[in-house]
Every structure is written in structure tokens, then in C-alpha cells.
Design a protein around this motif. Structure first.
Motif, PDB file in Angstrom:
ATOM      1  N   PHE A 188      40.170  48.053  45.223  1.00 44.92           N
ATOM      2  CA  PHE A 188      41.407  47.729  45.946  1.00 44.92           C
ATOM      3  C   PHE A 188      42.609  47.642  45.006  1.00 44.92           C
ATOM      4  N   TYR A 189      42.378  47.202  43.782  1.00 41.27           N
ATOM      5  CA  TYR A 189      43.451  47.117  42.792  1.00 41.27           C
ATOM      6  C   TYR A 189      43.138  48.062  41.653  1.00 41.27           C
ATOM      7  N   SER A 190      44.049  48.937  41.358  1.00 45.01           N
ATOM      8  CA  SER A 190      43.864  49.862  40.241  1.00 45.01           C
ATOM      9  C   SER A 190      45.211  50.099  39.567  1.00 45.01           C
ATOM     10  N   ASN A 191      45.175  50.348  38.264  1.00 49.07           N
ATOM     11  CA  ASN A 191      46.398  50.667  37.530  1.00 49.07           C
ATOM     12  C   ASN A 191      46.033  51.572  36.369  1.00 49.07           C
ATOM     13  N   ASP A 192      47.054  52.156  35.763  1.00 46.08           N
ATOM     14  CA  ASP A 192      46.836  53.160  34.726  1.00 46.08           C
ATOM     15  C   ASP A 192      46.885  52.584  33.313  1.00 46.08           C
ATOM     16  N   VAL A 193      47.193  51.301  33.171  1.00 45.71           N
ATOM     17  CA  VAL A 193      47.403  50.760  31.823  1.00 45.71           C
ATOM     18  C   VAL A 193      46.256  49.867  31.351  1.00 45.71           C
ATOM     19  N   SER A 194      45.319  49.537  32.236  1.00 44.80           N
ATOM     20  CA  SER A 194      44.261  48.610  31.830  1.00 44.80           C
ATOM     21  C   SER A 194      42.879  49.173  32.136  1.00 44.80           C
ATOM     22  N   SER A 195      41.908  48.667  31.408  1.00 43.51           N
ATOM     23  CA  SER A 195      40.501  48.999  31.629  1.00 43.51           C
ATOM     24  C   SER A 195      39.677  47.831  31.100  1.00 43.51           C
ATOM     25  N   PHE A 196      38.365  47.948  31.207  1.00 44.96           N
ATOM     26  CA  PHE A 196      37.486  46.879  30.740  1.00 44.96           C
ATOM     27  C   PHE A 196      36.419  47.443  29.810  1.00 44.96           C
ATOM     28  N   GLU A 197      36.143  46.677  28.757  1.00 47.53           N
ATOM     29  CA  GLU A 197      35.047  46.964  27.846  1.00 47.53           C
ATOM     30  C   GLU A 197      34.140  45.738  27.805  1.00 47.53           C
ATOM     31  N   ASN A 198      32.998  45.849  27.164  1.00 42.79           N
ATOM     32  CA  ASN A 198      32.082  44.713  27.108  1.00 42.79           C
ATOM     33  C   ASN A 198      32.696  43.549  26.334  1.00 42.79           C
TER      34      ASN A 198
END
Length: 441
Positions: free
Chosen positions: A322-332
Motif C-alpha cells: 500500500f505504501y511504496s516510494n523510490d528512495v527507501s528499501s530494507f536490508e537485514n
């Protein structure tokens, strides 16, 4: 007893503060907010380390803490463990530092309320706590000092938990918590439009989104203790929370607004609901990543302890369609916490401060959040005191716990925000004998 009931009632009333905004962090924009629960005040005062478990303190990081050995001292006389009750809150001050300057923020929040009851080799516990918190106000400004975007958010995820433990052997205990997570996250965004002359147009558009979240997850724990000499005791702990899902019921709307340039108040003229059903976004699932920890420590019972704990979370598995953006992501994500305590003389008949528990620790973590290709890391050091508050003859184990944390999160690289925070934590930990076995000659 009456005084304790009054304290408990006040604590229950204080749990109604879930509606408060518990963070001023811009990083709470991402995921389901900033992690609010980091352990009890005792844990946090030792760098967040959750290795130490005993029979008089709650340890909400490991459900194996619901069990343990009986207490020999009066009034337990080796027959039982105490009923344990705890309630806590935090006052925080944070300085947000960016390329354009600094700004201060503060908040006071409820942390947890919990109760643990012993029944022979079993132990049961339940409680209530805010798990994550969302609270941000961000303005994206260009080189001409014009606002390009304005973002606002509030809410978070709360948790009700119930758990039980079992003493498998004298040295090994096991426990499990069943957590019901619930809450909502509300976000708004305005993309400012300007005339060719550079003046903001009269009518702007605001996007409002809301997710109502709910779901169940589990946390399993093991705790092992053994004597390695006449005076020294070795402790080892492990926890594991499997991957789970949160159900998200979503709404989104677009409103035409007028913004007062002096007060910045927004007047809504009309609103249109987005067709989330057509986008398959009305009901979605959020993935909560699995997490595990391993810890060990060495100490002299009722005198001193030092330990270390490593925690790993498979944060790269987090997803929220539902929420997405181009500047963030997730790592472990990962964390190392080291800490301990010292008691000069726990059963001293004179000298109050000889019975005080002195705690300290530090931690370093990779939060798992990546913004503009920058991994968001955090470092903190902490100190604390455990102050006896009960009558020494009848209630030697109840205490008031004070904690102080200072740390840093984030970076100013790539026009990001660095947070410098100071937290003051306080908890009341009460112990009482549930019943006394009658003895006959």
C-alpha cells in the motif's frame, strides 16, 4: 495491598495514552514506524541486553522469564516466586540535524504494563504496550526555499500479549508469547503547485491515506543457567519470532484544499475517494520479518552480572504494497548489546545505597532501513538505577527503576537527518507473594 491496588488502577488508566504521538523521528515515515518497545527499563539501562533473568524482575524480551527458581528469602521462604507487576514510561528529547540546521522535539509516552504469575513449574504473563510509533512532519524544500512536498504522519502499532513458561529442568526454562498487534497509520502528502511567477497557487491537492492494522505473531524463548564455580553463574538465552503477517484495511482520498499562508491551517473544499478495489489495495498484507537473538553472560548472583546479546532480523523480507516510494528499501537488521549491573551489598542492614542496583551498557545496530542508499545505523549508551521502595522486612524486592539513554541515529549524508536523542525512563516493579502455604505441626 490497598496502596498497590491504587497504583495498579492508575497504571491501567495510563494505558489509555495509546493515542499520543510517541516519536518525532522522520524515519518513522518508513515501514510501520519507529520501533517503540525495546525492553523493560532494566533491559534498556543495560544497553538493551536481555540476557539476565531472575525471579523478581519481568523481562519482556524473553518469555522464559515467566519461570525460575523459588526465592529463599522471607516472605517466600523457598516455597514460591513472587507475582511480578511492572509499569513504565519514557520522556524523550531529540535534536534533528540536517544540512539546513537543527530543530528540537520532545515527547512523553507510556511504555508498558505487565503482570506475571507463578504456578509451580509454570508461569503466566500478560500485558499491553505500544510496539511502533509514527510521528513525522517533513517539508521538502528546493534551492529557492520553496516547499515542494509536505508530509505528515501519525499512529503506530500496539500490542496485547499473553504468554506462559515452563521450567523444564532446574537449569533450563522455556516460554512463548502470543502477541495480538493492532493499530493504524495515517499519512498525508501535499505536492505544492506554483504559478509561472513562482507564487503558490490558491488551490492545492492533498493525499490522505490510512491503514488499519491487525494480526498475531509469536515469540519463543529459552533460558539456561548453571553454576561454573561456587560463586559464579553462567547464563545463556535464545529467542525466536517467526515471520508473520499483518492484515491492512486501507483507505485513500484526494482533497482540494486552501492553505493559510500565515497559520498553515488547511481548509478542505472537497474530497474524492480513491478506487482501491480496482487496484487490489483495499485489503493487503504486511510481512513482519522473523527475528532471533542469542546471548550469554557471567555473574555472581545478587552481586554483579555482565552479558552480551546479538539480535538479527530478516528485515529485507518486509513488504507493504500500500505504501511504496523510490528512495527507501530494507536490508537485514542486526544489533549488538553489551551491559550489566552491580549491587554493593543486596542484603545490607544499613546503608540504603548498598542495596541499589547500578546498571550500564551500550548497543550498536543497523536498523535495516536504507534511505537514498544510506544504511540507517544507531548507537546508544545507557545507565540506570534500581531503587528499593518496599519495606525491608516484608517487601524487600519491589523497586523503582530509573534509566538514562543517550544516542544517535541516522546520518546527514545525502541530505538526510541525523537524530541525537536523550531518553529518561522510569518504571515501577512490584513483587508480592500470591499465597502462602499453611503449615501444621
Amino acid at each position: 495491598m490497598i496502596k498497590r491496588l491504587i497504583v495498579i488502577c492508575i497504571a491501567i488508566i495510563s494505558s489509555s495514552v495509546f493515542a499520543q504521538q510517541g516519536t518525532a523521528s522522520p524515519y518513522s515515515f518508513y515501514g510501520i514506524g519507529s520501533l517503540k518497545f525495546k525492553g523493560t527499563v532494566e533491559n534498556r539501562s543495560m544497553g538493551g541486553m536481555g540476557v539476565y533473568l531472575d525471579s523478581i524482575h519481568l523481562n519482556l524480551r524473553n518469555p522464559a522469564s515467566y519461570v525460575g527458581k523459588n526465592i529463599d528469602a522471607y516472605p517466600f521462604e523457598g516455597e514460591s516466586r513472587p507475582v511480578k507487576f511492572a509499569v513504565a514510561g519514557t520522556t524523550s528529547n531529540v535534536t534533528l540535524k540536517g544540512d539546513s540546521g537543527e530543530i528540537d522535539g520532545n515527547s512523553s509516552t507510556f511504555d508498558y504494563i505487565a503482570l506475571s504469575v507463578p504456578i509451580g513449574k509454570f508461569g503466566f504473563g500478560f500485558g499491553l504496550l505500544p510496539y511502533t510509533s509514527v510521528g513525522y512532519k517533513l517539508d521538502d524544500i528546493n534551492d529557492n526555499d520553496d516547499i515542494i512536498n509536505r508530509f505528515r504522519g501519525e499512529g503506530g502499532v500496539n500490542r496485547v500479549f499473553a504468554g506462559f513458561g515452563y521450567q523444564i529442568t532446574k537449569k533450563l526454562g522455556f516460554g512463548v508469547d502470543i502477541n495480538y498487534n493492532f493499530g493504524n497509520i495515517q499519512n498525508s502528502a501535499i505536492e505544492f503547485a506554483y504559478t509561472p511567477e513562482g507564487e503558490p497557487v490558491e488551490l492545492q491537492t492533498r493525499e490522505d491515506s490510512r491503514s488499519d492494522l491487525s494480526g498475531v505473531n509469536f515469540n519463543f524463548g529459552l533460558a539456561y543457567k548453571t553454576k561454573v564455580s561456587d560463586k559464579l553463574e553462567l547464563s545463556a538465552t535464545a529467542t525466536f519470532a517467526p515471520e508473520s503477517n499483518l492484515s491492512s484495511d486501507n483507505t485513500r482520498s484526494f482533497s482540494t484544499i486552501i492553505i493559510n499562508t500565515v497559520t498553515e491551517r488547511e481548509l478542505t473544499l472537497n474530497t474524492t475517494e480513491a478506487d482501491l478495489d480496482a487496484q487490489n489495495l483495499r485489503n493487503t498484507k504486511l510481512t513482519l520479518p522473523s527475528r532471533w537473538s542469542l546471548g550469554t553472560g557471567l555473574g555472581k548472583p545478587q552481586s554483579w552480572f555482565i552479558g552480551a546479546e546479538y539480535t538479527f532480523q530478516n528485515t529485507s523480507r518486509f513488504s507493504n504494497p500500500f505504501y511504496s516510494n523510490d528512495v527507501s528499501s530494507f536490508e537485514n537488521a542486526s544489533e549488538i548489546a553489551v551491559g550489566g549491573f552491580y549491587i554493593p551489598d543486596f542484603d545490607a542492614f544499613s546503608g540504603y545505597f548498598k542495596r541499589v542496583v547500578y546498571r550500564a551498557g551500550f548497543n550498536f545496530s543497523n536498523t535495516g532501513l536504507v534511505v537514498k542508499n544510506e544504511s540507517i545505523k544507531q548507537f546508544g549508551i545507557s545507565f540506570g538505577l534500581g531503587l528499593p521502595v518496599g519495606q525491608r522486612s516484608s517487601d524487600p524486592f519491589s523497586n523503582l527503576n530509573l534509566g538514562f539513554e543517550i544516542g544517535q541515529r541516522g546520518t546527514t549524508n545525502n541530505n538526510l537527518i541525523q537524530e541525537n536523542f536523550i531518553n529518561f525512563n522510569v518504571s515501577l516493579s512490584l513483587n508480592s507473594r500470591w499465597f502462602k502455604q499453611r503449615k501444621y505441626n
